[in-house]
Design an enzyme around this catalytic site. Structure first.
Site, PDB file in Angstrom:
ATOM      1  N   GLU A 204       0.815  -1.283   0.017  1.00  2.56           N
ATOM      2  CA  GLU A 204      -0.032  -0.007  -0.234  1.00  2.56           C
ATOM      3  C   GLU A 204       0.833   1.399  -0.259  1.00  2.56           C
ATOM      4  OE1 GLU A 204      -2.499   1.891  -1.267  1.00  2.56           O
ATOM      5  OE2 GLU A 204      -3.515   0.441   0.135  1.00  2.56           O
ATOM      6  N   ASP A 279      -7.343   0.173  -3.913  1.00  2.00           N
ATOM      7  CA  ASP A 279      -8.115   0.920  -3.597  1.00  2.00           C
ATOM      8  C   ASP A 279      -8.694   1.167  -5.030  1.00  2.00           C
ATOM      9  OD1 ASP A 279      -6.226   1.250  -5.442  1.00  2.00           O
ATOM     10  OD2 ASP A 279      -5.475   3.801  -4.585  1.00  2.00           O
TER      11      ASP A 279
HETATM   12  O1  AHR Z   1       0.628   0.743  -3.282  1.00  2.00           O
HETATM   13  C1  AHR Z   1       0.533   0.551  -4.867  1.00  2.00           C
HETATM   14  C2  AHR Z   1      -1.196   1.403  -4.084  1.00  2.00           C
HETATM   15  O2  AHR Z   1      -0.937   2.417  -4.357  1.00  2.00           O
HETATM   16  C3  AHR Z   1      -2.205   0.262  -4.223  1.00  2.00           C
HETATM   17  O3  AHR Z   1      -2.138  -1.071  -4.934  1.00  2.00           O
HETATM   18  C4  AHR Z   1      -3.572   0.793  -4.686  1.00  2.00           C
HETATM   19  O4  AHR Z   1      -4.392   1.361  -2.840  1.00  2.00           O
HETATM   20  C5  AHR Z   1      -2.518   2.785  -3.948  1.00  2.00           C
HETATM   21  O5  AHR Z   1      -3.287   3.644  -5.351  1.00  2.00           O
END
Ligand code: AHR
Length: 516
Positions: A204, A279
Protein backbone atom coordinates in the site's frame (compact mmCIF):
# COMPACT_ATOMS: atom_id res chain seq x y z
CA UNK A 1 -0.49 -33.77 -3.56
CA UNK A 2 -1.53 -30.32 -4.75
CA UNK A 3 -0.03 -26.98 -3.68
CA UNK A 4 -2.49 -26.60 -0.80
CA UNK A 5 -1.85 -30.15 0.47
CA UNK A 6 1.84 -29.19 0.55
CA UNK A 7 1.19 -25.92 2.41
CA UNK A 8 -0.97 -27.85 4.92
CA UNK A 9 1.69 -30.45 5.61
CA UNK A 10 4.15 -27.59 6.13
CA UNK A 11 1.91 -26.24 8.89
CA UNK A 12 0.77 -23.21 6.86
CA UNK A 13 -2.59 -24.22 5.35
CA UNK A 14 -4.27 -22.38 2.49
CA UNK A 15 -7.05 -20.04 3.53
CA UNK A 16 -7.81 -19.15 -0.07
CA UNK A 17 -7.09 -21.24 -3.17
CA UNK A 18 -7.99 -19.92 -6.61
CA UNK A 19 -7.45 -21.46 -10.02
CA UNK A 20 -9.37 -21.69 -13.26
CA UNK A 21 -6.93 -24.32 -14.59
CA UNK A 22 -6.74 -27.09 -11.97
CA UNK A 23 -7.54 -28.30 -8.48
CA UNK A 24 -5.04 -27.11 -5.86
CA UNK A 25 -5.85 -30.02 -3.49
CA UNK A 26 -5.44 -33.64 -4.60
CA UNK A 27 -8.98 -34.50 -3.45
CA UNK A 28 -10.77 -31.35 -4.68
CA UNK A 29 -13.80 -32.14 -6.83
CA UNK A 30 -15.84 -28.94 -6.55
CA UNK A 31 -16.28 -26.16 -9.07
CA UNK A 32 -13.23 -24.11 -10.11
CA UNK A 33 -15.02 -21.13 -11.64
CA UNK A 34 -18.30 -19.92 -13.05
CA UNK A 35 -18.84 -18.51 -16.55
CA UNK A 36 -21.70 -16.42 -17.92
CA UNK A 37 -22.49 -16.55 -21.62
CA UNK A 38 -23.56 -13.59 -23.73
CA UNK A 39 -26.32 -15.28 -25.74
CA UNK A 40 -28.79 -15.69 -22.85
CA UNK A 41 -26.87 -14.56 -19.72
CA UNK A 42 -27.01 -18.09 -18.29
CA UNK A 43 -24.21 -19.24 -15.99
CA UNK A 44 -22.44 -22.58 -15.61
CA UNK A 45 -19.90 -23.90 -13.11
CA UNK A 46 -16.73 -25.42 -14.56
CA UNK A 47 -15.29 -28.22 -12.44
CA UNK A 48 -12.30 -30.52 -12.74
CA UNK A 49 -12.19 -33.55 -15.06
CA UNK A 50 -11.30 -35.71 -12.04
CA UNK A 51 -10.54 -35.25 -8.34
CA UNK A 52 -7.43 -33.09 -8.03
CA UNK A 53 -7.32 -32.71 -11.80
CA UNK A 54 -7.37 -30.18 -14.61
CA UNK A 55 -10.42 -28.02 -15.43
CA UNK A 56 -13.06 -29.39 -17.79
CA UNK A 57 -12.38 -26.86 -20.56
CA UNK A 58 -14.56 -28.86 -22.96
CA UNK A 59 -17.56 -28.11 -20.73
CA UNK A 60 -16.80 -24.40 -21.08
CA UNK A 61 -16.27 -24.72 -24.84
CA UNK A 62 -19.64 -26.35 -25.36
CA UNK A 63 -21.50 -23.98 -23.00
CA UNK A 64 -19.86 -20.94 -24.62
CA UNK A 65 -19.99 -22.18 -28.24
CA UNK A 66 -20.90 -19.44 -30.74
CA UNK A 67 -21.16 -16.74 -28.09
CA UNK A 68 -19.05 -14.70 -25.68
CA UNK A 69 -18.30 -15.87 -22.14
CA UNK A 70 -17.09 -14.06 -19.04
CA UNK A 71 -15.61 -15.46 -15.82
CA UNK A 72 -18.07 -14.40 -13.13
CA UNK A 73 -16.77 -16.29 -10.06
CA UNK A 74 -13.38 -17.81 -9.22
CA UNK A 75 -14.23 -20.27 -6.47
CA UNK A 76 -12.16 -20.71 -3.34
CA UNK A 77 -11.11 -24.34 -3.06
CA UNK A 78 -10.07 -24.04 0.60
CA UNK A 79 -13.60 -24.60 1.90
CA UNK A 80 -13.73 -21.13 3.46
CA UNK A 81 -15.93 -19.63 0.79
CA UNK A 82 -13.40 -16.95 -0.13
CA UNK A 83 -14.61 -16.71 -3.72
CA UNK A 84 -13.56 -13.88 -6.02
CA UNK A 85 -16.25 -11.92 -7.86
CA UNK A 86 -16.49 -8.71 -9.92
CA UNK A 87 -14.67 -5.98 -7.97
CA UNK A 88 -16.79 -3.07 -6.71
CA UNK A 89 -15.82 0.60 -6.99
CA UNK A 90 -13.48 1.96 -4.31
CA UNK A 91 -10.97 4.80 -4.40
CA UNK A 92 -11.29 4.38 -8.15
CA UNK A 93 -14.31 3.38 -10.21
CA UNK A 94 -14.21 0.59 -12.76
CA UNK A 95 -15.54 0.85 -16.33
CA UNK A 96 -18.54 -1.50 -15.88
CA UNK A 97 -22.02 -0.64 -14.63
CA UNK A 98 -22.17 1.17 -11.25
CA UNK A 99 -18.38 1.59 -11.17
CA UNK A 100 -17.62 -2.12 -10.96
CA UNK A 101 -14.58 -3.47 -12.78
CA UNK A 102 -14.98 -5.56 -15.91
CA UNK A 103 -15.11 -9.34 -15.80
CA UNK A 104 -12.45 -11.29 -17.72
CA UNK A 105 -13.14 -13.09 -20.98
CA UNK A 106 -13.30 -16.82 -20.32
CA UNK A 107 -11.32 -17.53 -23.50
CA UNK A 108 -8.53 -14.95 -23.39
CA UNK A 109 -5.85 -17.17 -21.85
CA UNK A 110 -5.91 -20.71 -23.28
CA UNK A 111 -3.16 -23.06 -22.10
CA UNK A 112 -2.58 -26.75 -21.55
CA UNK A 113 -1.97 -28.25 -18.12
CA UNK A 114 -0.66 -31.80 -18.13
CA UNK A 115 -1.56 -31.86 -21.82
CA UNK A 116 -5.23 -30.94 -21.18
CA UNK A 117 -6.77 -27.71 -22.39
CA UNK A 118 -7.57 -25.11 -19.71
CA UNK A 119 -8.17 -21.35 -19.50
CA UNK A 120 -6.48 -18.76 -17.28
CA UNK A 121 -7.88 -15.40 -16.19
CA UNK A 122 -6.85 -12.77 -18.77
CA UNK A 123 -6.96 -9.40 -17.01
CA UNK A 124 -7.23 -6.54 -19.52
CA UNK A 125 -7.00 -3.00 -18.12
CA UNK A 126 -10.27 -2.28 -16.28
CA UNK A 127 -10.72 -5.89 -15.14
CA UNK A 128 -10.74 -6.88 -11.46
CA UNK A 129 -11.95 -9.44 -8.90
CA UNK A 130 -12.27 -9.03 -5.15
CA UNK A 131 -13.62 -10.42 -1.89
CA UNK A 132 -14.00 -7.80 0.84
CA UNK A 133 -15.48 -10.28 3.35
CA UNK A 134 -12.86 -13.02 3.30
CA UNK A 135 -12.50 -15.24 6.34
CA UNK A 136 -9.32 -16.70 7.79
CA UNK A 137 -6.92 -14.44 5.87
CA UNK A 138 -4.17 -12.61 7.79
CA UNK A 139 -5.07 -9.36 9.54
CA UNK A 140 -2.88 -6.88 11.40
CA UNK A 141 0.70 -8.12 11.60
CA UNK A 142 -0.26 -11.81 11.35
CA UNK A 143 1.95 -14.00 9.13
CA UNK A 144 0.91 -15.20 5.69
CA UNK A 145 2.25 -16.53 2.42
CA UNK A 146 1.03 -16.23 -1.16
CA UNK A 147 1.93 -17.64 -4.53
CA UNK A 148 0.60 -17.08 -8.03
CA UNK A 149 1.36 -18.49 -11.46
CA UNK A 150 1.16 -15.68 -14.03
CA UNK A 151 1.98 -15.07 -17.71
CA UNK A 152 5.35 -13.32 -17.55
CA UNK A 153 4.84 -11.84 -21.02
CA UNK A 154 1.50 -10.16 -20.26
CA UNK A 155 1.97 -7.05 -18.10
CA UNK A 156 2.10 -3.28 -18.20
CA UNK A 157 3.34 -0.41 -16.04
CA UNK A 158 -0.03 0.70 -14.67
CA UNK A 159 -1.27 0.10 -11.13
CA UNK A 160 -1.62 -2.75 -10.18
CA UNK A 161 -1.81 -6.36 -11.33
CA UNK A 162 -1.97 -7.83 -7.80
CA UNK A 163 -3.03 -11.03 -6.09
CA UNK A 164 -3.30 -11.11 -2.33
CA UNK A 165 -4.32 -9.27 0.83
CA UNK A 166 -5.90 -5.80 0.65
CA UNK A 167 -8.32 -3.35 2.25
CA UNK A 168 -11.87 -4.45 3.02
CA UNK A 169 -13.17 -0.99 2.02
CA UNK A 170 -11.61 -0.90 -1.48
CA UNK A 171 -10.03 2.37 -0.31
CA UNK A 172 -6.40 3.29 0.34
CA UNK A 173 -6.41 3.28 4.14
CA UNK A 174 -2.67 3.79 4.53
CA UNK A 175 0.77 2.24 4.46
CA UNK A 176 0.89 -1.40 5.55
CA UNK A 177 -2.81 -2.06 4.94
CA UNK A 178 -2.02 -4.42 2.03
CA UNK A 179 0.29 -7.34 1.38
CA UNK A 180 -0.09 -8.67 -2.15
CA UNK A 181 1.98 -10.05 -5.00
CA UNK A 182 2.47 -7.43 -7.75
CA UNK A 183 3.62 -8.39 -11.26
CA UNK A 184 4.44 -5.79 -13.90
CA UNK A 185 6.77 -3.01 -15.00
CA UNK A 186 5.61 -0.09 -12.86
CA UNK A 187 8.49 2.12 -11.74
CA UNK A 188 6.36 4.70 -9.92
CA UNK A 189 7.12 3.42 -6.39
CA UNK A 190 9.85 0.85 -6.89
CA UNK A 191 11.60 -1.27 -9.49
CA UNK A 192 14.14 -4.01 -9.87
CA UNK A 193 17.05 -4.69 -12.19
CA UNK A 194 16.62 -4.14 -15.93
CA UNK A 195 13.44 -2.99 -17.63
CA UNK A 196 10.97 -5.33 -15.92
CA UNK A 197 8.55 -6.90 -15.45
CA UNK A 198 9.30 -7.60 -11.81
CA UNK A 199 7.70 -9.43 -8.91
CA UNK A 200 7.19 -6.86 -6.16
CA UNK A 201 5.14 -6.66 -2.98
CA UNK A 202 2.23 -4.21 -2.90
CA UNK A 203 2.25 -3.05 0.73
CA UNK A 204 0.00 0.00 0.00
CA UNK A 205 1.31 3.31 -1.25
CA UNK A 206 4.29 1.38 -2.43
CA UNK A 207 5.37 -1.49 -4.67
CA UNK A 208 8.47 -2.86 -2.93
CA UNK A 209 11.30 -4.72 -4.68
CA UNK A 210 13.41 -4.99 -1.53
CA UNK A 211 14.00 -3.57 1.91
CA UNK A 212 13.74 0.07 0.89
CA UNK A 213 11.48 2.02 -1.46
CA UNK A 214 12.76 2.66 -4.98
CA UNK A 215 15.10 0.53 -7.04
CA UNK A 216 16.58 -2.69 -5.64
CA UNK A 217 18.80 -4.41 -8.21
CA UNK A 218 18.59 -7.81 -6.52
CA UNK A 219 15.02 -8.09 -7.82
CA UNK A 220 15.55 -9.26 -11.41
CA UNK A 221 13.45 -8.77 -14.50
CA UNK A 222 11.49 -12.02 -14.73
CA UNK A 223 9.40 -12.81 -17.80
CA UNK A 224 9.08 -16.55 -18.20
CA UNK A 225 5.93 -17.34 -20.18
CA UNK A 226 4.76 -19.10 -17.00
CA UNK A 227 6.19 -17.41 -13.93
CA UNK A 228 5.81 -18.46 -10.29
CA UNK A 229 5.62 -15.40 -8.02
CA UNK A 230 5.78 -15.50 -4.22
CA UNK A 231 5.41 -12.86 -1.50
CA UNK A 232 5.24 -13.72 2.20
CA UNK A 233 5.32 -11.67 5.38
CA UNK A 234 5.51 -11.96 9.17
CA UNK A 235 6.42 -9.47 11.92
CA UNK A 236 9.34 -7.35 10.65
CA UNK A 237 10.21 -9.94 8.02
CA UNK A 238 9.08 -10.48 4.44
CA UNK A 239 10.33 -12.05 1.21
CA UNK A 240 9.98 -12.06 -2.58
CA UNK A 241 10.69 -15.30 -4.48
CA UNK A 242 10.24 -16.32 -8.10
CA UNK A 243 10.84 -19.02 -10.68
CA UNK A 244 10.12 -20.35 -14.14
CA UNK A 245 6.85 -22.19 -13.47
CA UNK A 246 7.81 -24.92 -15.95
CA UNK A 247 11.33 -25.82 -14.78
CA UNK A 248 13.80 -25.47 -11.95
CA UNK A 249 13.47 -24.07 -8.47
CA UNK A 250 12.64 -20.80 -6.74
CA UNK A 251 15.16 -18.02 -6.22
CA UNK A 252 14.89 -15.59 -3.33
CA UNK A 253 15.01 -11.98 -4.54
CA UNK A 254 14.57 -10.38 -1.10
CA UNK A 255 14.28 -11.67 2.41
CA UNK A 256 14.62 -9.29 5.33
CA UNK A 257 13.18 -6.50 7.41
CA UNK A 258 10.07 -4.44 6.67
CA UNK A 259 10.48 -1.07 4.94
CA UNK A 260 10.41 2.16 6.98
CA UNK A 261 7.45 4.54 7.23
CA UNK A 262 4.43 2.66 8.44
CA UNK A 263 5.08 -0.91 7.30
CA UNK A 264 6.19 -2.31 10.68
CA UNK A 265 3.98 -3.50 12.19
CA UNK A 266 1.67 -4.24 9.26
CA UNK A 267 -2.06 -3.41 9.41
CA UNK A 268 -3.36 -6.03 7.01
CA UNK A 269 -7.13 -6.06 6.53
CA UNK A 270 -7.67 -9.47 4.95
CA UNK A 271 -9.68 -8.74 1.78
CA UNK A 272 -8.53 -10.55 -1.37
CA UNK A 273 -7.83 -8.84 -4.70
CA UNK A 274 -6.97 -10.09 -8.18
CA UNK A 275 -5.86 -7.84 -11.04
CA UNK A 276 -6.25 -4.50 -9.23
CA UNK A 277 -4.72 -2.35 -6.49
CA UNK A 278 -6.02 -1.99 -2.95
CA UNK A 279 -8.02 1.12 -3.82
CA UNK A 280 -9.40 -0.52 -7.00
CA UNK A 281 -6.79 1.10 -9.25
CA UNK A 282 -7.57 -0.86 -12.42
CA UNK A 283 -5.22 0.18 -15.21
CA UNK A 284 -3.01 -2.91 -15.06
CA UNK A 285 -3.00 -6.06 -17.20
CA UNK A 286 -1.78 -9.58 -16.63
CA UNK A 287 -2.85 -13.23 -16.66
CA UNK A 288 -3.49 -15.35 -13.57
CA UNK A 289 -3.60 -19.14 -13.75
CA UNK A 290 -3.56 -20.23 -10.11
CA UNK A 291 -2.66 -18.95 -6.66
CA UNK A 292 -3.24 -19.38 -2.96
CA UNK A 293 -2.91 -17.54 0.33
CA UNK A 294 -1.89 -19.22 3.57
CA UNK A 295 -2.25 -18.82 7.28
CA UNK A 296 1.27 -18.64 8.72
CA UNK A 297 4.64 -17.85 7.12
CA UNK A 298 5.53 -20.79 4.83
CA UNK A 299 9.06 -22.13 5.01
CA UNK A 300 11.26 -21.90 1.94
CA UNK A 301 11.23 -25.72 1.84
CA UNK A 302 7.42 -25.79 1.71
CA UNK A 303 7.41 -23.26 -1.12
CA UNK A 304 10.09 -25.23 -2.96
CA UNK A 305 7.79 -28.27 -2.84
CA UNK A 306 4.89 -26.13 -4.13
CA UNK A 307 7.10 -24.99 -7.03
CA UNK A 308 7.94 -28.63 -7.81
CA UNK A 309 4.21 -29.39 -7.93
CA UNK A 310 3.62 -26.45 -10.31
CA UNK A 311 6.45 -27.68 -12.59
CA UNK A 312 4.91 -31.17 -12.53
CA UNK A 313 1.58 -29.67 -13.69
CA UNK A 314 3.33 -28.94 -17.01
CA UNK A 315 1.89 -25.59 -18.03
CA UNK A 316 2.28 -25.09 -21.78
CA UNK A 317 1.01 -22.67 -24.41
CA UNK A 318 -1.98 -23.35 -26.60
CA UNK A 319 -3.01 -21.53 -29.75
CA UNK A 320 -5.25 -18.52 -29.05
CA UNK A 321 -6.89 -18.67 -32.44
CA UNK A 322 -8.89 -21.51 -33.86
CA UNK A 323 -9.25 -20.28 -37.44
CA UNK A 324 -6.83 -21.37 -40.15
CA UNK A 325 -8.54 -19.05 -42.65
CA UNK A 326 -6.27 -16.13 -41.77
CA UNK A 327 -2.94 -17.65 -42.76
CA UNK A 328 0.14 -15.46 -42.33
CA UNK A 329 1.58 -14.44 -45.70
CA UNK A 330 -1.76 -14.41 -47.53
CA UNK A 331 -3.68 -11.42 -48.87
CA UNK A 332 -7.29 -11.41 -47.72
CA UNK A 333 -10.39 -9.27 -47.73
CA UNK A 334 -12.98 -9.38 -44.97
CA UNK A 335 -16.55 -9.16 -46.18
CA UNK A 336 -19.37 -8.37 -43.78
CA UNK A 337 -21.30 -11.61 -43.25
CA UNK A 338 -24.52 -9.63 -42.91
CA UNK A 339 -25.45 -6.27 -44.39
CA UNK A 340 -25.05 -3.56 -41.81
CA UNK A 341 -27.92 -1.39 -40.71
CA UNK A 342 -25.70 1.60 -41.32
CA UNK A 343 -27.49 4.63 -42.70
CA UNK A 344 -24.32 5.64 -44.55
CA UNK A 345 -24.53 2.59 -46.75
CA UNK A 346 -28.25 2.74 -47.51
CA UNK A 347 -27.65 4.13 -50.99
CA UNK A 348 -26.07 0.85 -52.08
CA UNK A 349 -28.03 -1.48 -49.88
CA UNK A 350 -27.30 -4.80 -51.53
CA UNK A 351 -23.60 -4.26 -52.25
CA UNK A 352 -21.19 -6.43 -50.31
CA UNK A 353 -19.33 -4.48 -47.66
CA UNK A 354 -15.68 -4.97 -46.82
CA UNK A 355 -13.48 -4.00 -43.94
CA UNK A 356 -11.86 -1.03 -45.61
CA UNK A 357 -9.94 2.05 -44.66
CA UNK A 358 -10.82 5.17 -46.52
CA UNK A 359 -7.53 7.05 -46.69
CA UNK A 360 -3.92 6.29 -45.98
CA UNK A 361 -3.53 8.94 -43.31
CA UNK A 362 -3.16 7.58 -39.82
CA UNK A 363 -5.75 7.44 -37.07
CA UNK A 364 -8.85 6.93 -39.12
CA UNK A 365 -11.87 4.98 -38.09
CA UNK A 366 -12.39 2.12 -40.50
CA UNK A 367 -15.52 2.06 -42.59
CA UNK A 368 -17.03 -0.81 -44.50
CA UNK A 369 -17.17 0.66 -47.99
CA UNK A 370 -19.59 -1.03 -50.35
CA UNK A 371 -17.85 -2.39 -53.42
CA UNK A 372 -20.41 -3.02 -56.07
CA UNK A 373 -19.37 -6.53 -57.02
CA UNK A 374 -16.36 -8.75 -56.72
CA UNK A 375 -16.17 -8.95 -60.51
CA UNK A 376 -15.11 -5.34 -60.38
CA UNK A 377 -11.64 -6.61 -59.48
CA UNK A 378 -9.22 -4.97 -61.91
CA UNK A 379 -5.67 -5.44 -63.06
CA UNK A 380 -3.80 -3.49 -61.89
CA UNK A 381 -6.00 -3.33 -58.79
CA UNK A 382 -7.81 -0.09 -58.04
CA UNK A 383 -6.87 1.84 -54.94
CA UNK A 384 -10.31 1.09 -53.53
CA UNK A 385 -9.70 -2.64 -53.88
CA UNK A 386 -6.33 -2.24 -52.23
CA UNK A 387 -7.99 -0.44 -49.34
CA UNK A 388 -10.10 -3.53 -48.78
CA UNK A 389 -7.14 -5.90 -48.90
CA UNK A 390 -5.01 -6.94 -45.95
CA UNK A 391 -1.77 -8.85 -45.68
CA UNK A 392 -1.90 -11.34 -42.81
CA UNK A 393 1.13 -11.32 -40.50
CA UNK A 394 1.90 -13.43 -37.45
CA UNK A 395 0.91 -11.37 -34.39
CA UNK A 396 3.14 -8.32 -33.91
CA UNK A 397 2.80 -8.84 -30.15
CA UNK A 398 4.74 -11.25 -27.98
CA UNK A 399 4.90 -15.03 -28.13
CA UNK A 400 1.87 -15.13 -25.86
CA UNK A 401 -0.37 -14.66 -28.80
CA UNK A 402 0.62 -17.78 -30.73
CA UNK A 403 -1.87 -18.26 -33.51
CA UNK A 404 -3.07 -14.66 -33.48
CA UNK A 405 -2.42 -12.27 -36.35
CA UNK A 406 -1.90 -8.66 -37.39
CA UNK A 407 -3.31 -7.10 -40.58
CA UNK A 408 -1.25 -4.79 -42.81
CA UNK A 409 -2.97 -2.56 -45.34
CA UNK A 410 -2.27 -3.42 -48.99
CA UNK A 411 -2.92 0.21 -49.91
CA UNK A 412 -0.57 1.64 -47.29
CA UNK A 413 2.18 -0.92 -46.72
CA UNK A 414 3.79 -0.65 -43.30
CA UNK A 415 0.57 0.41 -41.62
CA UNK A 416 -1.51 -1.99 -39.55
CA UNK A 417 -5.02 -2.24 -38.22
CA UNK A 418 -5.11 -1.46 -34.49
CA UNK A 419 -7.67 -0.47 -31.92
CA UNK A 420 -7.06 2.70 -30.00
CA UNK A 421 -7.84 1.24 -26.54
CA UNK A 422 -8.07 3.66 -23.67
CA UNK A 423 -11.85 3.51 -23.47
CA UNK A 424 -12.32 4.66 -27.09
CA UNK A 425 -11.99 1.32 -28.91
CA UNK A 426 -12.22 2.89 -32.34
CA UNK A 427 -10.04 1.35 -35.07
CA UNK A 428 -7.16 3.03 -36.81
CA UNK A 429 -4.38 2.38 -39.29
CA UNK A 430 -0.94 3.13 -37.87
CA UNK A 431 2.67 2.35 -38.75
CA UNK A 432 4.38 -0.17 -36.50
CA UNK A 433 6.32 2.07 -34.11
CA UNK A 434 7.78 -0.95 -32.34
CA UNK A 435 6.15 -0.14 -29.01
CA UNK A 436 4.63 -2.85 -26.84
CA UNK A 437 1.35 -0.92 -26.73
CA UNK A 438 1.04 -0.61 -30.52
CA UNK A 439 1.93 -4.22 -31.10
CA UNK A 440 -0.59 -5.47 -28.56
CA UNK A 441 -3.30 -3.15 -29.94
CA UNK A 442 -2.56 -4.47 -33.46
CA UNK A 443 -2.93 -8.13 -32.48
CA UNK A 444 -6.18 -9.96 -33.20
CA UNK A 445 -7.30 -13.58 -32.88
CA UNK A 446 -9.80 -15.23 -35.23
CA UNK A 447 -12.48 -17.64 -34.10
CA UNK A 448 -13.55 -20.15 -36.76
CA UNK A 449 -17.25 -20.14 -37.58
CA UNK A 450 -17.97 -16.80 -35.97
CA UNK A 451 -20.64 -16.17 -33.36
CA UNK A 452 -24.40 -16.57 -33.38
CA UNK A 453 -26.99 -19.07 -34.47
CA UNK A 454 -26.22 -19.83 -38.12
CA UNK A 455 -23.89 -22.59 -37.15
CA UNK A 456 -22.08 -22.98 -40.47
CA UNK A 457 -18.39 -22.51 -41.03
CA UNK A 458 -18.91 -21.32 -44.57
CA UNK A 459 -21.28 -19.05 -46.40
CA UNK A 460 -22.93 -19.28 -49.82
CA UNK A 461 -19.77 -18.06 -51.54
CA UNK A 462 -17.71 -20.75 -49.81
CA UNK A 463 -15.63 -18.34 -47.73
CA UNK A 464 -14.77 -19.10 -44.11
CA UNK A 465 -16.77 -17.20 -41.52
CA UNK A 466 -14.74 -15.86 -38.61
CA UNK A 467 -15.19 -13.57 -35.63
CA UNK A 468 -12.05 -11.57 -34.84
CA UNK A 469 -11.28 -10.47 -31.31
CA UNK A 470 -8.68 -8.15 -29.85
CA UNK A 471 -5.77 -9.94 -28.15
CA UNK A 472 -5.28 -7.49 -25.28
CA UNK A 473 -9.01 -6.86 -24.77
CA UNK A 474 -10.38 -10.33 -25.50
CA UNK A 475 -13.98 -9.38 -24.69
CA UNK A 476 -13.84 -7.03 -27.72
CA UNK A 477 -14.50 -8.08 -31.33
CA UNK A 478 -14.27 -6.26 -34.68
CA UNK A 479 -17.88 -5.17 -35.03
CA UNK A 480 -19.79 -3.26 -37.68
CA UNK A 481 -21.98 -0.64 -36.07
CA UNK A 482 -23.70 2.41 -37.51
CA UNK A 483 -21.46 2.61 -40.56
CA UNK A 484 -18.20 2.23 -38.65
CA UNK A 485 -16.19 -0.67 -37.29
CA UNK A 486 -15.16 -0.82 -33.64
CA UNK A 487 -13.53 -3.11 -31.10
CA UNK A 488 -16.84 -3.78 -29.36
CA UNK A 489 -17.84 -5.80 -26.32
CA UNK A 490 -21.07 -7.74 -26.01
CA UNK A 491 -23.22 -5.45 -23.90
CA UNK A 492 -20.65 -4.71 -21.17
CA UNK A 493 -18.63 -1.78 -22.43
CA UNK A 494 -20.73 1.34 -21.99
CA UNK A 495 -20.27 2.63 -25.56
CA UNK A 496 -23.20 2.68 -27.98
CA UNK A 497 -21.36 0.20 -30.20
CA UNK A 498 -21.09 -2.22 -27.25
CA UNK A 499 -24.86 -2.86 -27.38
CA UNK A 500 -25.80 -6.52 -26.95
CA UNK A 501 -28.55 -6.30 -29.60
CA UNK A 502 -27.15 -7.42 -32.93
CA UNK A 503 -23.71 -8.22 -31.54
CA UNK A 504 -23.52 -11.85 -32.67
CA UNK A 505 -24.33 -11.04 -36.31
CA UNK A 506 -22.26 -7.86 -36.55
CA UNK A 507 -18.97 -9.53 -35.55
CA UNK A 508 -19.02 -12.16 -38.31
CA UNK A 509 -16.81 -11.71 -41.39
CA UNK A 510 -16.30 -13.87 -44.46
CA UNK A 511 -12.63 -14.34 -45.33
CA UNK A 512 -12.10 -13.92 -49.08
CA UNK A 513 -9.02 -13.95 -51.26
CA UNK A 514 -7.71 -10.39 -51.31
CA UNK A 515 -9.61 -8.15 -53.73
CA UNK A 516 -6.37 -6.52 -54.86
O1 AHR B 1 0.69 0.46 -3.33
C1 AHR B 1 0.37 0.71 -4.66
C2 AHR B 1 -1.05 1.14 -4.83
O2 AHR B 1 -1.26 2.41 -4.28
C3 AHR B 1 -2.11 0.32 -4.17
O3 AHR B 1 -2.40 -0.90 -4.80
C4 AHR B 1 -3.28 1.24 -4.22
O4 AHR B 1 -4.22 0.99 -3.23
C5 AHR B 1 -2.66 2.61 -4.09
O5 AHR B 1 -3.12 3.46 -5.10
Amino acid sequence: AGPCDIYASGGTPCVAAHSTTRALYSNYTGPLYQVKRGSDSKTADISTLAAGGVADAAAQDSFCAKTTCLITIIYDQSGRGNHLTQAPPGGFRGPAANGYDNLASATGAPVTVNGQKAYGVFVAPGTGYRNNKASGTATGDAPEGMYAVVDGTHYNSACCFDYGNAETSSQDTGNGHMEAIYFGSSTYWGSGNGNGPWIMADLENGLFSGGKAGKNTNDPTISYRFTTAIVKGEPNQWAIRGADATAGGLSTFYSGARPANGYNPMKKEGAIILGIGGDNSNGAQGTFYEGAMTSGYPSDATENAVQADIVAAKYATSSQASSKALAPGTLISLRAATTTTSSSSSSSSSAPQYLTHNTTTAALTLQPIPLTTRSRRTAPPSFQHQQATWKVHPALGTAAEAGCISLESAAAPGTFLRHTGGGAFTLALHPDDGTKQFREDATFCALEGGLGGGGSDGDASGGDVVAIRSWNYPTRYLRRYGGGVYAASNGEGGNEFDAAAGFHEEVNWVVETGLA
